[in-house]
Design an enzyme around this catalytic site. Structure first.
Site, PDB file in Angstrom:
ATOM      1  N   HIS B 213      31.262 -73.277 -26.395  1.00  0.00           N
ATOM      2  CA  HIS B 213      32.374 -72.749 -25.614  1.00  0.00           C
ATOM      3  C   HIS B 213      32.926 -71.460 -26.211  1.00  0.00           C
ATOM      4  O   HIS B 213      33.708 -70.765 -25.574  1.00  0.00           O
ATOM      5  CB  HIS B 213      33.462 -73.819 -25.436  1.00  0.00           C
ATOM      6  CG  HIS B 213      33.059 -74.873 -24.449  1.00  0.00           C
ATOM      7  ND1 HIS B 213      33.833 -75.241 -23.381  1.00  0.00           N
ATOM      8  CD2 HIS B 213      31.927 -75.605 -24.355  1.00  0.00           C
ATOM      9  CE1 HIS B 213      33.197 -76.165 -22.667  1.00  0.00           C
ATOM     10  NE2 HIS B 213      32.047 -76.408 -23.256  1.00  0.00           N
ATOM     11  N   LYS B 241      26.955 -81.222 -10.305  1.00  0.00           N
ATOM     12  CA  LYS B 241      25.515 -81.018 -10.497  1.00  0.00           C
ATOM     13  C   LYS B 241      24.992 -81.915 -11.631  1.00  0.00           C
ATOM     14  O   LYS B 241      23.921 -82.507 -11.520  1.00  0.00           O
ATOM     15  CB  LYS B 241      25.229 -79.551 -10.811  1.00  0.00           C
ATOM     16  CG  LYS B 241      23.746 -79.223 -10.820  1.00  0.00           C
ATOM     17  CD  LYS B 241      23.499 -77.725 -10.895  1.00  0.00           C
ATOM     18  CE  LYS B 241      21.999 -77.438 -10.888  1.00  0.00           C
ATOM     19  NZ  LYS B 241      21.707 -76.012 -10.805  1.00  0.00           N
ATOM     20  N   GLU B 285       6.868 -94.369 -33.554  1.00  0.00           N
ATOM     21  CA  GLU B 285       7.279 -94.241 -32.161  1.00  0.00           C
ATOM     22  C   GLU B 285       6.806 -92.887 -31.627  1.00  0.00           C
ATOM     23  O   GLU B 285       6.627 -91.939 -32.397  1.00  0.00           O
ATOM     24  CB  GLU B 285       8.807 -94.332 -32.058  1.00  0.00           C
ATOM     25  CG  GLU B 285       9.335 -95.704 -32.404  1.00  0.00           C
ATOM     26  CD  GLU B 285       9.072 -96.712 -31.315  1.00  0.00           C
ATOM     27  OE1 GLU B 285       9.944 -96.949 -30.482  1.00  0.00           O
ATOM     28  OE2 GLU B 285       7.960 -97.275 -31.281  1.00  0.00           O
TER      29      GLU B 285
END
Lengths: 184, 406
Positions: B213, B241, B285
């Site tokens: 920001h 959105k 994984e």
């Protein structure tokens, strides 16, 4: 003009029906979905299947002689089983119940007058009252005495004096034979 | 934007003492966002959402989990069989880990394609990489908790990476284990850290957003915002959105949760841990596979470990390796091709990571590993210097306004 095509704020006085409907419908659906999604989380904290499987206890009463009391476990709580003598039963039935904080006849608290079966948890704030052993204090009414905040229960487990609001709870139980009970 | 937007008396009273409503309004409502963001920009908020899901399911799983070698496996099975909706919580958490990495990988490659790591967003990029590293540590330790065969041997192999450290390696590993093998002290500390690290991630996410920001969002054109004509307020345009994108994402995520919950897992992890027997084929994984491939491509223990960690740390200096001032690959014809080749290279590494390290797999793995580093250390700097970028539009809204006038 690209900007004119962008939806603008609806000013006061203009019709808001369609947009309001879409907004409310969206918010309602979203809120309902969120609440439904939260239920599994909340329900996972309720007793699990293995906990519920432990929710009844069987007790063999043969070794308990008149005048003796035993404590068994049911759902993790103590249950008092007292084999009363005829004198004890009579004393419990002679009480004038009209002046009691939680009036109840002894006949309504037992299935068999010899056997008094109670959840051994004080109805005040959950301590275990004393009185199961011969050497324990039995309170002013020859029953149980809760050491936490001084509640006195009589020979039928009824509250007689002190801060507890109700009598000791009688759990659901059945005699599966003359000498066996199933609690829960 | 001040007291005027807060009409309610109580809101104003609180806001005058703690401007929390102003802050929320400033950063989640009026936050000026480039008007041309495409759907690749959805993955940041999706990552935040999945983090929240992981924390929430994790807290409820922890209520029923026992971090002890004698009870851990059984406590997980109890969650699956006896706890109300325990299977749902666990499958949401298990598959959530895969979704978290998938979303974050897309988010990172979005940044690579559109040059989101370039000035002035270098620190924003760094914090993102720190989040990624913390996620990897969290996921690794979480995988140990069910105390199955893969948990145990994964923990053994990964902690042994640190034994490659010269001189003190073995002492470091003993310290990590709290003993002389992976055992109860290891499981206990992994559970503690697995519970802690997500909150570190949450903290890093807040810093990530703070940096975002400050420098504002990049956009598909990669050019700076020229003024208010190039932006729209975050709310309602991007809130709606992001929410819309969450729909298809949830369908994808919940498909695995409900219909293929063990798709990403290894069957061997349903065998209780046995310190005496290693499973014949141990694989990490899927989200660790490319890095695992790099580790195994090197025939030297220390160098393999160093190279594997370098594969991530090289991303920290990427803003300086890329010499091009044009951000978006949209205007960089050669870099754009390199991007896709690099993405393919990562897939190849992932595929090799799942294969046994022998024969042709080993050779392909080595080529792909070399290319991984060539991409960053040679191709990226050279292309930045020699590539002729396409001409950039004047501003974000210029092409749109021109098209509208015609």
């Amino acid at each position: 003009m690209a900007y004119a095509a962008l939806p603008t704020q609806v000013g006061p006085g203009e019709s808001q029906t369609r947009r309001d409907f879409l907004t409310y419908a969206t918010v309602t659906t979203g809120a309902a979905g969120t609440v439904l999604a939260l239920w599994p989380f909340i329900h996972s904290m309720n007793p699990a299947a293995d906990v519920l499987a432990l929710s009844s206890s069987e007790v063999d009463l043969t070794p308990v002689v008149p005048g003796q009391a035993i404590t068994v476990t049911w759902r993790g709580k103590p249950v008092f089983i007292r084999h009363r003598t005829p004198e004890e039963t009579q004393a419990a039935r002679d009480v004038d119940i009209s002046g009691l904080p939680d009036p109840q006849k002894d006949e309504d608290r037992v299935q068999n007058p010899e056997w008094l079966i109670l959840v051994g948890v004080c109805t005040h704030l959950g301590c275990v009252p004393l009185g199961q052993k011969q050497t324990d204090p039995h309170g002013d009414y020859n029953g149980w005495f809760c050491p936490c905040h001084g509640s006195h229960y009589d020979g039928s487990g009824r509250i007689r004096k002190g801060p507890a609001p109700f009598n000791l709870i009688v759990p659901p139980y059945t005699f599966t034979s003359k000498t066996t009970i199933k609690i829960g | 934007m001040s007291a005027s937007v807060h009409s309610h008396r109580v809101v104003r009273w609180i806001n005058d003492r703690l401007p929390i409503f102003t802050m929320v309004h400033h950063s989640a409502v009026e936050y000026p966002t480039p008007k041309n963001l495409n759907y690749w920009w959805n993955f940041g908020s999706l990552a935040g959402f999945i983090l929240a899901v992981m924390v929430l399911t994790g807290i409820f799983l922890a209520m029923n989990y026992t971090a002890h070698t004698a009870y851990a496996f059984d406590s997980v099975e109890r969650i699956m069989r006896d706890v109300n909706y325990g299977w749902l919580l666990r499958y949401l958490h298990m598959n959530g880990a895969s979704m978290f990495f998938l979303v974050v990988y897309i988010h990172i490659f979005r940044g690579l394609y559109y040059g989101s790591y370039k000035s002035p967003r270098e620190v924003l990029w760094w914090i993102g990489l720190l989040i990624f590293l913390t996620m990897m540590a969290t996921a690794f330790m979480g995988y140990v908790l069910p105390w199955g065969q893969m948990s145990f041997w994964g923990a053994t192999v990964i902690t042994n990476l640190f034994s490659a450290v010269p001189w003190v390696g073995q002492d470091v590993v003993t310290w990590l284990w709290g003993g002389f093998s992976v055992d109860n002290p290891t499981l206990n500390r992994f559970f503690s850290l697995h519970y802690l690290l997500p909150f570190i991630i949450l903290f890093l996410v807040i810093v990530h957003l703070w940096a975002l920001h400050t420098v504002k969002s990049n956009n598909p054109l990669g050019i700076d915002v020229r003024g208010s004509q190039d932006t729209i307020p975050f709310h309602p345009y991007y809130t709606i959105k992001d929410l819309y994108g969450m729909g298809p994402f949830l369908l994808f995520y919940l498909f695995f949760v409900f219909f293929a919950p063990n798709f990403f897992g290894e069957p061997d992890n349903y065998i209780p841990a046995n310190p005496m027997v290693t499973p014949p084929h141990i694989v990490p994984e899927w989200y660790f596979l490319p890095f695992y491939a790099i580790l195994r491509a090197v025939p030297d223990k220390l160098f393999g470990v160093v190279l594997m960690f370098s594969a991530i740390f090289i991303l920290f200096i990427l803003p300086w390796l890329d010499r091009s001032t044009v951000r978006s690959a949209h205007f960089r014809p050669i870099y754009k091709q390199l991007f896709w080749i690099f993405l393919l290279d990562c897939f190849v590494l992932g595929w090799i990571g799942a294969k046994p390290p022998e024969g042709a797999y080993l050779i392909i793995g080595r080529v792909a590993t070399i290319y991984y580093f060539v991409h960053f250390l040679i191709l990226t700097p050279l292309v930045g210097i020699f590539e002729k970028p396409r001409s950039l539009p004047e501003s974000i809204c210029t092409p749109v306004v021109k098209a509208a006038k015609i």
